[in-house]
Scaffold this motif. Structure first.
Motif, PDB file in Angstrom:
ATOM      1  N   LEU A 331       0.903  -1.237  -0.004  1.00 48.94           N
ATOM      2  CA  LEU A 331       0.011   0.019   0.106  1.00 48.94           C
ATOM      3  C   LEU A 331       0.854   1.147  -0.007  1.00 48.94           C
ATOM      4  CD1 LEU A 331      -2.888  -0.914   2.608  1.00 48.94           C
ATOM      5  CD2 LEU A 331      -3.133  -0.808   0.056  1.00 48.94           C
ATOM      6  N   GLU A 332       2.162   1.307   0.944  1.00 46.30           N
ATOM      7  CA  GLU A 332       2.934   2.426   0.945  1.00 46.30           C
ATOM      8  C   GLU A 332       3.431   2.720  -0.549  1.00 46.30           C
ATOM      9  OE1 GLU A 332       6.658   4.120   3.246  1.00 46.30           O
ATOM     10  OE2 GLU A 332       5.947   2.007   3.791  1.00 46.30           O
ATOM     11  N   ARG A 333       4.027   1.530  -1.240  1.00 49.48           N
ATOM     12  CA  ARG A 333       4.260   1.526  -2.393  1.00 49.48           C
ATOM     13  C   ARG A 333       3.370   2.217  -3.573  1.00 49.48           C
ATOM     14  NH1 ARG A 333       5.255  -2.783  -6.421  1.00 49.48           N
ATOM     15  NH2 ARG A 333       4.542  -4.112  -4.935  1.00 49.48           N
ATOM     16  N   LEU A 334       2.324   1.593  -3.295  1.00 54.03           N
ATOM     17  CA  LEU A 334       1.214   2.078  -4.248  1.00 54.03           C
ATOM     18  C   LEU A 334       0.921   3.777  -4.060  1.00 54.03           C
ATOM     19  CD1 LEU A 334      -1.364   1.885  -6.310  1.00 54.03           C
ATOM     20  CD2 LEU A 334      -2.462   1.035  -4.501  1.00 54.03           C
ATOM     21  N   LEU A 335       0.884   4.261  -2.937  1.00 52.76           N
ATOM     22  CA  LEU A 335       0.576   5.602  -2.564  1.00 52.76           C
ATOM     23  C   LEU A 335       1.579   6.382  -2.978  1.00 52.76           C
ATOM     24  CD1 LEU A 335      -1.021   5.172   0.875  1.00 52.76           C
ATOM     25  CD2 LEU A 335      -2.250   5.865  -0.929  1.00 52.76           C
ATOM     26  N   LYS A 336       2.818   5.979  -2.786  1.00 52.39           N
ATOM     27  CA  LYS A 336       4.090   6.782  -3.280  1.00 52.39           C
ATOM     28  C   LYS A 336       4.134   7.036  -4.922  1.00 52.39           C
ATOM     29  CE  LYS A 336       7.496   6.024   0.264  1.00 52.39           C
ATOM     30  NZ  LYS A 336       8.608   5.373   0.870  1.00 52.39           N
ATOM     31  N   VAL A 337       3.619   6.003  -5.567  1.00 55.40           N
ATOM     32  CA  VAL A 337       3.455   6.266  -7.013  1.00 55.40           C
ATOM     33  C   VAL A 337       2.331   7.311  -7.469  1.00 55.40           C
ATOM     34  CG1 VAL A 337       2.967   4.948  -9.305  1.00 55.40           C
ATOM     35  CG2 VAL A 337       4.659   4.135  -7.520  1.00 55.40           C
ATOM     36  N   LEU A 338       1.328   7.101  -6.559  1.00 57.62           N
ATOM     37  CA  LEU A 338       0.197   7.985  -6.853  1.00 57.62           C
ATOM     38  C   LEU A 338       0.746   9.243  -6.691  1.00 57.62           C
ATOM     39  CD1 LEU A 338      -2.708   5.694  -5.334  1.00 57.62           C
ATOM     40  CD2 LEU A 338      -2.432   6.392  -7.783  1.00 57.62           C
ATOM     41  N   ASP A 339       1.291   9.776  -5.510  1.00 54.07           N
ATOM     42  CA  ASP A 339       1.707  10.859  -5.219  1.00 54.07           C
ATOM     43  C   ASP A 339       2.473  11.735  -6.383  1.00 54.07           C
ATOM     44  OD1 ASP A 339       0.585  10.900  -2.583  1.00 54.07           O
ATOM     45  OD2 ASP A 339       2.426  10.285  -1.661  1.00 54.07           O
ATOM     46  N   LYS A 340       3.509  10.606  -6.954  1.00 53.31           N
ATOM     47  CA  LYS A 340       4.356  11.184  -7.955  1.00 53.31           C
ATOM     48  C   LYS A 340       3.684  11.141  -9.299  1.00 53.31           C
ATOM     49  CE  LYS A 340       8.909   9.989 -10.032  1.00 53.31           C
ATOM     50  NZ  LYS A 340      10.044   9.115 -10.059  1.00 53.31           N
ATOM     51  N   LYS A 341       2.848  10.042  -9.577  1.00 55.87           N
ATOM     52  CA  LYS A 341       2.375  10.170 -11.191  1.00 55.87           C
ATOM     53  C   LYS A 341       1.176  10.863 -10.971  1.00 55.87           C
ATOM     54  CE  LYS A 341       1.856   8.134 -15.162  1.00 55.87           C
ATOM     55  NZ  LYS A 341       2.714   8.147 -16.124  1.00 55.87           N
ATOM     56  N   VAL A 342       0.226  11.039 -10.364  1.00 64.25           N
ATOM     57  CA  VAL A 342      -0.974  11.541 -10.373  1.00 64.25           C
ATOM     58  C   VAL A 342      -0.926  13.090  -9.595  1.00 64.25           C
ATOM     59  CG1 VAL A 342      -3.584  11.497  -9.769  1.00 64.25           C
ATOM     60  CG2 VAL A 342      -2.259   9.439 -10.435  1.00 64.25           C
ATOM     61  N   GLY A 343      -0.131  13.112  -8.652  1.00 64.95           N
ATOM     62  CA  GLY A 343       0.045  14.258  -7.710  1.00 64.95           C
ATOM     63  C   GLY A 343      -0.709  14.065  -6.361  1.00 64.95           C
ATOM     64  N   SER A 344       0.250  14.455  -5.445  1.00 64.97           N
ATOM     65  CA  SER A 344      -0.284  14.332  -3.950  1.00 64.97           C
ATOM     66  C   SER A 344      -1.420  15.400  -3.816  1.00 64.97           C
ATOM     67  CB  SER A 344       0.772  14.857  -2.931  1.00 64.97           C
ATOM     68  OG  SER A 344       0.369  14.869  -1.563  1.00 64.97           O
ATOM     69  N   GLY A 345      -2.791  15.087  -3.500  1.00 67.88           N
ATOM     70  CA  GLY A 345      -3.724  15.981  -3.276  1.00 67.88           C
ATOM     71  C   GLY A 345      -4.818  15.748  -4.508  1.00 67.88           C
ATOM     72  N   GLU A 346      -4.265  15.078  -5.689  1.00 66.04           N
ATOM     73  CA  GLU A 346      -5.166  15.170  -6.866  1.00 66.04           C
ATOM     74  C   GLU A 346      -5.927  13.714  -6.874  1.00 66.04           C
ATOM     75  OE1 GLU A 346      -5.816  17.423  -8.871  1.00 66.04           O
ATOM     76  OE2 GLU A 346      -4.448  18.977  -7.809  1.00 66.04           O
ATOM     77  N   TYR A 347      -5.730  12.569  -6.030  1.00 62.14           N
ATOM     78  CA  TYR A 347      -6.537  11.680  -6.153  1.00 62.14           C
ATOM     79  C   TYR A 347      -7.292  11.270  -4.787  1.00 62.14           C
ATOM     80  CZ  TYR A 347      -2.465   9.947  -3.358  1.00 62.14           C
ATOM     81  OH  TYR A 347      -1.374   9.491  -2.599  1.00 62.14           O
ATOM     82  N   THR A 348      -8.132  10.262  -5.040  1.00 65.79           N
ATOM     83  CA  THR A 348      -8.798   9.770  -3.849  1.00 65.79           C
ATOM     84  C   THR A 348      -9.183   8.425  -3.568  1.00 65.79           C
ATOM     85  OG1 THR A 348     -10.417  11.970  -4.131  1.00 65.79           O
ATOM     86  CG2 THR A 348     -11.249   9.923  -2.484  1.00 65.79           C
ATOM     87  N   VAL A 349      -8.686   7.989  -2.282  1.00 68.53           N
ATOM     88  CA  VAL A 349      -8.740   6.457  -2.101  1.00 68.53           C
ATOM     89  C   VAL A 349      -9.784   6.008  -1.098  1.00 68.53           C
ATOM     90  CG1 VAL A 349      -7.196   4.615  -1.171  1.00 68.53           C
ATOM     91  CG2 VAL A 349      -6.451   6.216  -2.574  1.00 68.53           C
ATOM     92  N   PHE A 350     -10.367   4.874  -1.295  1.00 68.53           N
ATOM     93  CA  PHE A 350     -11.166   4.412  -0.276  1.00 68.53           C
ATOM     94  C   PHE A 350     -10.635   2.794  -0.166  1.00 68.53           C
ATOM     95  CE2 PHE A 350     -14.339   3.241  -3.677  1.00 68.53           C
ATOM     96  CZ  PHE A 350     -14.268   2.099  -3.269  1.00 68.53           C
ATOM     97  N   LEU A 351     -10.592   2.311   1.175  1.00 70.15           N
ATOM     98  CA  LEU A 351     -10.198   0.890   1.624  1.00 70.15           C
ATOM     99  C   LEU A 351     -11.295   0.410   2.447  1.00 70.15           C
ATOM    100  CD1 LEU A 351      -6.806  -0.342   2.192  1.00 70.15           C
ATOM    101  CD2 LEU A 351      -8.669  -0.769   3.767  1.00 70.15           C
TER     102      LEU A 351
END
Length: 548
Positions: A331-351
């Motif tokens: 999960l940490e790996r996924l979130l880090k890529v989302l921060d970089k690829k999509v942009g921190s604060g530009e995506y929404t996650v639910f789990l």
């Protein structure tokens, strides 16, 4: 004059200086990407039980920086994978979306059907029948469908899971693609002609890579096993294990055990299957350019291997603990890529999860907790004798499955019997059996409104066209299963209480112990995206989660 000048200056300052701050606090744009994560068989207490061992970037990041709904439950039975995934994304229950189980007896074809089965489509990526799947049996839309409709199909939807049903049902009817893993001797990510005629290049490249083979390695604990004090002894009588290994204890040489345990399917019963899922999800983000424009895309990811591990080793096993500690890293790996690829604060996650699980009943019994196993053979013999004695034949029963009795209605009519009366007679018999706690007729589900309790949950899971004539409820912690490993399906808290975490754009920071239910998720995401609710949604948006 001085008052007029002062007022003019104040107005001028108001018009100029606050503009940037107003735009930051009233940003109503939608997230570029929504990622829905379902962790198969995740009980809520896995968040708290393993909390101190989680890193800061996975579960803890979602919990502490997002919104944690601590009292989230399924509001229907049965709590299985197919209905669970469908309910999360449609915002309703089996009563309306029609996925009443993983498999069920079809009253029209007189045969068992699978929730994602579709013989009208062909496999893509394999020559086996493993790809003959689609969402055709799901009767309502998902919020991902509604996003596709709202954006004139410009917003993409991709579904990913080891299990086909975990990929297909969340992505909905209009998805660009759903991909699932076919193990055996192939180890490939596949799909069906429902979505496409050929795999895209990025999927072919992934399948050609050595990623899958790289996980056929030794599974040992991530940390020193002596520190795994949150779970039971490694060697015990309550775990299944793998063929070819005498004990269900660490370490496991997966390469050596592969041939006796379904080839590449062995990865499903290890945390490495979750890592493989994360790898493929990251490849999809890159290959499909998800979240790269202002039109919202949806990525649904289900981590299926937590369920396989739980079924094999049980809720209290060190294998389950290690699987969640490793999932935390993924999960940490996924979130880090989302921060970089999509942009921190530009995506929404639910789990969330599709269901929980019961502690191994044999283990509970060893601690004097009421629990046990259903003797199906004895119960079938007793019930058959009753039907023969009462009606002169046992042919009135067509099928018994999913805690339901399906009657031969043509036979009942031919014998001049009243259907409701037969249903009630069967209920009166079954309720006398030791391990059955409750029993209800289909007529009661149709004609009576139950506002709460297990009756309400059964009613939410009851589909008039697909469900049976009699529904039974076993005693708490009594299961029809092997004496090792955990399972699920009931309306008790161990099966219904699952995580619900929201994180990212449009989400408040905080937590609540207010009761929430699974069908609330899809309407909440629809409200956040300002789109229509799924067609059959019965849940309500969780206002306390969404930033205004």
């Amino acid at each position: 004059m001085k008052k007029l000048l002062f007022s003019t200056i104040i107005l001028f300052c108001f018009l100029l200086s606050p503009i940037s701050s107003i735009s930051q606090t009233t940003d109503k744009s939608n997230p570029k990407l929504v990622i829905g994560i379902v962790v198969d068989q995740m009980r809520y207490d896995y968040l708290t039980r393993f909390y101190n061992k989680y890193g800061e970037g996975g579960f803890k990041r979602l919990m502490n920086e997002g919104f944690n709904c601590k009292n989230n439950h399924f509001n229907y039975v049965p709590t299985y994978t197919g209905p669970g995934h469908a309910s999360v994304y449609t915002g309703t229950t089996p009563k309306y979306h029609g996925i009443i189980s993983n498999n069920w007896y079809d009253k029209v074809s007189k045969a068992s059907v699978y929730c994602a089965q579709d013989d009208a489509v062909e496999s893509i990526g394999t020559t086996s029948r493993a790809g003959k799947m689609s969402p055709n049996r799901m009767q309502t839309t998902t919020f991902a469908d509604e996003n596709r409709l709202f954006t004139q199909k410009k917003g993409k939807t991709i579904g990913i899971a080891i299990k086909d049903r975990g990929a297909i049902l969340p992505a909905g009817h209009t998805a660009n693609a759903a991909y699932w893993f076919h193990g055996k001797d192939e180890g490939q990510w596949i799909t069906s002609t429902y979505y496409m005629e050929d795999l895209p290049k990025w999927v072919k490249d992934f399948n050609k890579s050595k990623t899958v083979k790289s996980y056929l390695k030794t599974w040992n604990t991530l940390y020193d096993i002596k520190t795994y004090v949150e779970s039971g002894d490694d060697l015990n009588d309550f775990e299944g294990g793998f063929k070819g290994k005498e004990t269900a204890t660490f370490p496991y040489d997966l390469k050596a055990l592969k041939d006796e345990n379904g080839g590449y399917d062995i990865l499903k019963t290890t945390p490495f299957g979750n890592s493989l899922t994360a790898d493929f999800a990251l490849a999809a983000i890159e290959g499909e350019d998800l979240g790269q424009d202002e039109i919202t895309d949806v990525l649904t990811v289900s981590f299926s291997c937590t369920d396989y591990v739980g079924h094999n080793f049980g809720v209290n096993s060190k294998e389950v603990e290690d699987t969640y500690l490793r999932l935390d890293k993924d999960l940490e790996r996924l979130l880090k890529v989302l921060d970089k690829k999509v942009g921190s604060g530009e995506y929404t996650v639910f789990l969330t999860a599709d269901h929980g699980a019961v502690d191994v009943p044999a283990y509970l019994k060893s601690l004097n907790v009421p629990a046990g196993y259903i003797d199906n053979s004895d119960m079938k013999t007793k019930f058959t004798e009753f039907m023969t004695k009462t009606y002169g034949t046992s042919d009135l029963v067509e099928n018994v499955s999913n805690n339901q009795v399906f009657l031969n209605r043509k036979k009942i009519k031919a014998l001049g019997l009243d259907l409701s009366s037969v249903q009630q007679t069967i209920v009166n018999e079954l309720i006398t059996y030791n391990d059955i706690d409750k029993a209800y007729t289909a007529q009661a589900m149709i004609s009576t409104s139950f506002p709460d309790g297990i009756e309400h949950m059964i009613q939410n899971g009851f589909n008039q066209k697909r469900s049976g004539d009699v529904i039974v409820v076993y005693n708490p912690a009594y299961i029809s299963y092997s004496h090792t490993g955990s399972t699920h399906g009931s309306g008790f808290n161990y099966d219904t209480h699952v995580p619900l975490l929201f994180y990212g754009k449009g989400v408040k920071q905080g937590s609540t112990v207010t009761r929430t239910v699974i069908p609330d998720i899809a309407p909440t995401m629809s409200a956040l995206l300002n789109i229509s609710f799924p067609s059959g949604a019965t849940g309500s948006p969780l206002e306390f989660v969404i930033k205004k």
